[in-house]
Design an enzyme around this catalytic site. Structure first.
Site, short mmCIF file in Angstrom:
data_model
loop_
_atom_site.label_atom_id
_atom_site.label_comp_id
_atom_site.label_asym_id
_atom_site.label_seq_id
_atom_site.Cartn_x
_atom_site.Cartn_y
_atom_site.Cartn_z
N HIS A 1 0.90 -1.15 -0.05
CA HIS A 1 0.12 0.06 -0.10
C HIS A 1 0.73 1.27 0.08
O HIS A 1 1.06 1.91 -1.16
CB HIS A 1 -0.98 -0.10 1.16
N CYS A 35 -0.45 0.28 9.88
CA CYS A 35 -0.74 1.58 9.17
C CYS A 35 -2.23 1.90 8.86
O CYS A 35 -2.80 2.78 9.31
CB CYS A 35 0.19 1.92 8.03
N HIS A 36 -2.64 1.01 7.96
CA HIS A 36 -4.02 1.15 7.22
C HIS A 36 -4.82 -0.21 7.25
O HIS A 36 -6.11 -0.04 6.62
CB HIS A 36 -3.63 1.98 5.88
N GLY A 37 -4.33 -0.88 7.95
CA GLY A 37 -5.17 -2.22 8.10
C GLY A 37 -5.12 -3.24 7.24
O GLY A 37 -5.87 -4.24 7.02
#
Lengths: 200, 436, 266
Positions: free
Chosen positions: A140, A164-166
């Site tokens: 990502h 960080c963003h799953g």
């Protein structure tokens, strides 16, 4: 002649033939442009990785002490490399997943052709199913996913979880859920012996 | 700086920009149509060459700084890393090192041109002073840059030159030592010294660039001097800077680059010293400490004086005396072309500088020292005795009536004999635009 | 005085002072010029000679002298000895270097890789001095540029050992050498006929060893020499053509001024 003869007007100085396009002037301009480009190139290229960085392309890792269920992280070209010695359950879970369930169906394995599908056999080491070698950088935005340490939260799929963003990766390092677009990349590597992996 | 500008914006965008920040107008006025004497010879091309060299040094310097390590352990090895591993590193390093020498070659020629043609005389005194200031900044920059290699010569040159300040102990006890320790950041030259030399070496070229802008501004008020030394009188005396001097400067620049490239590619270490390929060793002094060639004349003057403090004062004075040249020279005539007696003294001065340069590389003993002292005396005598005295007693040759006359001859210029009998006095401060 | 004459004079003053600097090493004996394949402006290295020179370094010099700025991979890069990748791997892996610390916190030995620097014979300066009666054998990475005379000097030094002349006072532990400044050197004569065997069958004489290792050391100091000469040739040709074009362009532009003068005079 008096000092203030004519008010200064630059256009009066241009009583030479004003618009003659001399070939020699075009040639001069051309050479100057080529020269400028030739000078510019080294100024830009020097920022590319230098010979000593390129030479550190290969790292050898001793895996003799990595037991099943354990994982180690080593550096290669400045990036973390996840090496996991998978348990039988982890392998089975990966193999049981139908390819249609995968957001990214490609193997992303530098040792295989670009279009190889993301079957577990194309992710694990050749003929050494328990071994998984991947670049530990989330596809990502570049964070390092959790899951290497025994106590880490590994996400719903038992592999890796990016805090960080799953993004969530499975036991073959493939993306299953979350914003990451691709499976974790697999670098060029081979087993130099049963206990040594050569990366790069 | 209000004066009539003939710039006409060529497009809507140009008009829009001109109303907000008239950069194109300024470039047009100052570098395209700027009225320039038609008779400038090739000695006038070195200003453009110097601007180019400043650009080269800044560009190569900035990219070198991406790889250089300013620590006493890492510096020498980082330079070798640049030479061996960084893409084109060898070319960037050699260009920067040889470039420093080429920069000084051009600067010295440019300065001697100014001296010969009286370009420092009124109304160009400030222009000259700014030039001397640039020279001093260049000297400081080059000195610091050489130290960064952290070879034997780098280290010991810094030690010797910074130690000069300890001569102030003779004036106020302890002051010199405190000053030197402040410069070093320690009790000897070391890592802290290197780091601050790096920081300042990166800074100074931008100070130079700023002063260069002022220098060109100061030039453009009265306009260029020319080989006759007489003022511009009519439009026939001048040509627009572009295309005449853009192309002439361009040609001279390419010729200069031919020499520059020949050195970079075929003799890059000719002007260097082998001792600087030995990593700095604080416990071992090289047998002969020598600066780079462009400092040698000043080095010779320093060592000619047996007293430490007076030697330092002589060294400083040999550069700062240049500031006073506009007032030391009493001649009513600018250009040495028309000064038959002064001419000999001028060339003797040129020879003096070259000989002092040679002597600066020799051990300061025996005949070398004797001649060093003799030529040091002439160096200062040229400024303090020759310039004031010769201007007063010399009868200059007849000046031409105008620049055009000097180029085309009296008849083509339309001059009568009577009108050119009076030598042209140095003009009061009048802008070129007012005359034309 | 013609401007170009003055210009030449000033330009020549520059290398003139450089030569003055060179002559200033007036304690150093005269060093004879040797013919090297790399000396002329378009010269290059002789790969076979560099390979032999490396053999001399590895077999003899490397026992005391480090070359820390070189890596094994340099031996295979273009413009140098150009050993094959396999040979480079072999040279590297034959040598043990220190690495670590490992997970136990210990330093350990492992075979060198091409990316490693050449192994130093001593761990540090103190060890080097202790093994050499207090003298420090210098690192040889840039020695060919760090000495006046470069490879000529190195060759002269290696072949310059002899008995001291009548009346010369030689300090204990020192050796007489014709080329070394001061004529007394701590290094005992390193080369002798038959000391190592060349792989390509070249005669194993002191003179050949000296020549080959001098050339090798020059490459070690200037690995980019060939690339520099080659790029230089392209640049110089471009510039000379450019110079001619610029001269003609200048003349073309300034011809307009003569035209203007002729027009004005009419």
């Amino acid at each position: 002649m008096a000092s203030h003869e004519t008010p200064f007007n630059p256009s009066l100085m241009n009583d030479e033939e004003p618009t003659r396009r001399d070939v020699i002037l075009i040639a001069a301009g051309g050479f100057a442009a080529v020269g400028a480009a030739a000078v510019l190139w080294p100024l830009l290229d020097q920022m590319n990785p230098d010979a000593s960085a390129l030479s550190l392309a290969t790292t050898e890792v001793d895996i003799s002490h990595v037991e099943a269920g354990q994982a180690i992280t080593v550096m290669w070209r400045g990036k973390p490399i996840f090496i996991r010695h998978r348990t039988d359950q982890e392998i089975a879970k990966a193999k049981d997943t139908p390819l249609d369930d995968l957001p990214d169906r490609l193997a992303r394995n530098a040792n295989l052709p670009d279009d190889a599908p993301a079957a577990d056999a194309n992710r694990a080491a050749k003929d050494r199913e328990p071994w998984l070698v991947m670049i530990g950088i989330c596809t990502h935005l570049g964070c390092i996913p959790k899951g290497q340490a025994v106590g880490d939260y590994k996400g719903e799929f038992g592999g890796w979880f990016c805090p960080c963003h799953g993004s969530q990766y499975d036991t073959a390092g493939r993306i299953r859920k979350g914003p990451a677009p691709q499976n974790l990349a697999i670098p060029p590597y081979n087993f130099a012996s049963d206990t040594k992996i050569k990366i790069g | 700086m209000a004066h009539p500008s003939s710039y006409q914006p060529g497009s809507r965008f140009e008009s829009w920009l001109d109303a907000r920040l008239p950069v194109v107008r300024v470039m047009y006025d100052q570098f395209m149509v700027f009225p320039t004497p038609r008779n400038l010879n090739y000695w006038w091309t070195f200003g453009g060459i110097l601007t180019f060299m400043l650009g080269v040094q800044i560009a190569t310097g900035i990219v070198l700084a991406m790889h250089y390590v300013p620590t006493s352990d890492g510096a020498f090895n980082s330079v070798e890393h640049i030479m061996r591993d960084v893409n084109w590193g060898w070319l960037l390093r050699y260009t920067h090192a040889v470039g420093a020498s080429m920069f000084f070659l051009a600067a010295y020629i440019h300065t001697f041109r100014g001296l010969y043609y009286g370009s420092y005389k009124a109304p160009r005194e400030v222009l000259w002073i700014l030039g001397v200031l640039i020279l001093m900044l260049m000297i400081a920059t080059a000195f610091m840059g050489y130290s960064l290699v952290w070879g034997q010569m780098s280290f010991w040159a810094v030690t010797v030159i910074t130690n000069l300040f300890s001569s102030l102990d003779a004036v106020i006890p302890g002051l010199g030592t405190k000053l030197v320790e402040w410069i070093w950041g320690g009790f000897a030259v070391g890592g802290p010294t290197l780091n601050r030399l790096y920081s300042l070496h990166y800074l100074f070229p931008f100070l130079i660039a700023g002063v260069v802008v002022l220098h060109i501004w100061a030039l453009h008020i009265p306009g260029n001097n020319n080989p006759t030394g007489i003022d511009v009188k009519t439009t026939r005396d001048v040509v627009p800077f572009h295309p005449y001097y853009t192309i002439k400067d361009g040609f001279a620049l390419v010729a200069f680059i031919v020499l520059f490239a020949a050195m970079v590619f075929y003799a890059p270490n000719l002007l260097g010293h082998p001792d600087n390929y030995i990593p700095a060793n604080p416990l071992q002094t090289p047998p002969h400490i020598v600066p780079e060639w462009y400092f040698l004349p000043f080095y010779a003057i320093l060592r000619a004086i047996p007293n430490k403090l007076l030697g330092v004062i002589a060294l400083m004075s040999s550069i700062t005396i240049l500031f006073f040249v506009p007032w030391l020279d009493t001649s009513k005539v600018r250009s040495t072309r028309y000064r038959p007696i002064y001419k000999w003294f001028f060339w003797a001065f040129v020879v003096t500088c070259i000989v002092l340069g040679y002597l600066g590389a020799q051990p300061p003993e025996g005949w070398y020292l004797v001649f060093g002292r003799i030529f040091t005396v002439y160096y200062f005598a040229f400024f303090l005795l020759v310039m004031p005295a010769v201007g007063l007693i010399e009868r200059p040759r007849a000046l031409p009536g105008s620049i055009t006359e000097s180029v085309l001859g009296p008849e083509a210029a339309g001059q009568t004999v009577a009108s050119r009998s009076v030598p042209n006095p140095p003009a009061p401060a009048r802008k070129r635009e007012e005359v034309l | 005085m013609k401007p170009w004459l003055i210009a030449s004079f000033i330009v020549l003053a520059m290398p003139g002072t450089a030569l003055a600097q060179q002559q200033n090493n007036n304690h150093a004996p005269e060093i004879a010029h040797q013919g090297w394949t790399f000396s002329p402006p378009f010269g290059s290295y002789d790969n076979a000679q560099l390979q032999r020179g490396f053999e001399v370094y590895r077999g003899i010099c490397a026992n005391c002298h480090s070359m820390r700025l070189l890596s094994y991979r340099n031996l295979g890069e273009p413009g140098g000895p150009e050993f094959s990748p396999k040979k480079v791997e072999t040279f590297a892996s034959q040598v043990q270097v220190t690495d670590g610390p490992n997970e136990k916190g210990e330093m350990f030995q492992r075979p060198a890789r091409p990316s490693d620097p050449l192994r130093s014979p001593f761990a540090n300066e103190q060890q080097a001095r202790a093994a050499n009666q207090g003298a420090l054998p210098p690192d040889l990475s840039v020695i060919a540029k760090a000495r006046e005379g470069g490879p000529d000097y190195i060759y002269a030094l290696l072949t310059g050992y002899s008995d001291p002349p009548q009346g010369f006072e030689l300090a204990p532990g020192m050796h007489y050498n014709k080329a070394f400044p001061g004529h007394q050197i701590a290094m005992p004569p390193p080369l002798s006929d038959g000391a190592i065997k060349y792989a390509d069958g070249t005669k194993p004489t002191l003179d050949n060893y000296a020549r080959d290792v001098s050339a090798y050391l020059m490459w070690a100091a200037e690995p980019k020499l060939e690339e520099r000469h080659k790029t230089g040739a392209q640049v110089m040709i471009f510039l000379l053509v450019f110079l001619v074009i610029m001269y003609l362009a200048k003349r073309t532009v300034w011809a307009r001024l003569h035209h203007r003068d002729a027009t004005n005079a009419a």
